[in-house]
Design a protein around this motif. Structure first.
Motif, PDB file in Angstrom:
ATOM      1  N   UNK A  82     -55.400  -1.049  64.576  1.00 18.37           N
ATOM      2  CA  UNK A  82     -54.967  -2.445  64.432  1.00 18.37           C
ATOM      3  C   UNK A  82     -54.899  -2.798  62.954  1.00 18.37           C
ATOM      4  N   UNK A  83     -55.950  -2.438  62.205  1.00 17.18           N
ATOM      5  CA  UNK A  83     -55.980  -2.750  60.776  1.00 17.18           C
ATOM      6  C   UNK A  83     -54.866  -2.030  60.026  1.00 17.18           C
ATOM      7  N   UNK A  84     -54.574  -0.803  60.412  1.00 13.61           N
ATOM      8  CA  UNK A  84     -53.541  -0.035  59.719  1.00 13.61           C
ATOM      9  C   UNK A  84     -52.141  -0.557  60.029  1.00 13.61           C
ATOM     10  N   UNK A  85     -51.888  -0.942  61.273  1.00 11.88           N
ATOM     11  CA  UNK A  85     -50.538  -1.324  61.666  1.00 11.88           C
ATOM     12  C   UNK A  85     -50.296  -2.828  61.732  1.00 11.88           C
ATOM     13  N   UNK A  86     -51.357  -3.628  61.881  1.00 11.94           N
ATOM     14  CA  UNK A  86     -51.187  -5.072  62.040  1.00 11.94           C
ATOM     15  C   UNK A  86     -52.068  -5.883  61.095  1.00 11.94           C
ATOM     16  N   UNK A  87     -52.936  -5.228  60.326  1.00  9.42           N
ATOM     17  CA  UNK A  87     -53.933  -5.893  59.486  1.00  9.42           C
ATOM     18  C   UNK A  87     -53.372  -6.376  58.191  1.00  9.42           C
ATOM     19  N   UNK A  88     -54.202  -6.900  57.323  1.00 15.19           N
ATOM     20  CA  UNK A  88     -55.651  -6.974  57.437  1.00 15.19           C
ATOM     21  C   UNK A  88     -56.080  -8.005  58.485  1.00 15.19           C
ATOM     22  N   UNK A  89     -57.309  -7.838  58.959  1.00 15.03           N
ATOM     23  CA  UNK A  89     -57.835  -8.732  59.978  1.00 15.03           C
ATOM     24  C   UNK A  89     -58.770  -9.760  59.340  1.00 15.03           C
ATOM     25  N   UNK A  90     -58.685 -10.984  59.834  1.00 13.35           N
ATOM     26  CA  UNK A  90     -59.568 -12.050  59.397  1.00 13.35           C
ATOM     27  C   UNK A  90     -60.308 -12.586  60.616  1.00 13.35           C
TER      28      UNK A  90
END
Length: 89
Positions: free
Chosen positions: A76-84
């Motif tokens: 998720x972080x690699x393809x849609x991130x960064x995550x908050x």
């Protein structure tokens, strides 16, 4: 037609979460019992839940978008991130 983001992530090497784990996560999220899973938003403001399930040494995240499958946090972080992390209201 544009490639779906989930298909793109899988094509680029994201791990597939096994069906039995995905089914357990979906069952827990649909049970009506609060899960207590932390919520994160990605760069497009889509919301992901950090579940208690693990696979391949990483936690599994459940997207709130209905047309996406659970994914490993690192993917998720690699393809849609960064995550908050979302703060409870």
């Amino acid at each position: 037609m544009a490639e779906h983001p989930m298909e793109r992530a899988l094509r680029l090497g994201a791990a597939r979460v096994p069906t039995d784990i995905a089914a357990e996560i979906c069952e827990a999220s649909n049970s009506g019992i609060p899960t207590g899973w932390a919520e994160f938003s990605d760069r497009d403001t889509d919301v992901w839940l950090l579940t208690d399930e693990t696979h391949d040494g990483d936690r599994v995240m459940l997207p709130c978008a209905g047309d996406m499958d659970p994914m490993l946090r690192r993917d998720v972080e690699r393809h849609f991130g960064p995550l908050a992390e979302e703060q409870p209201s």
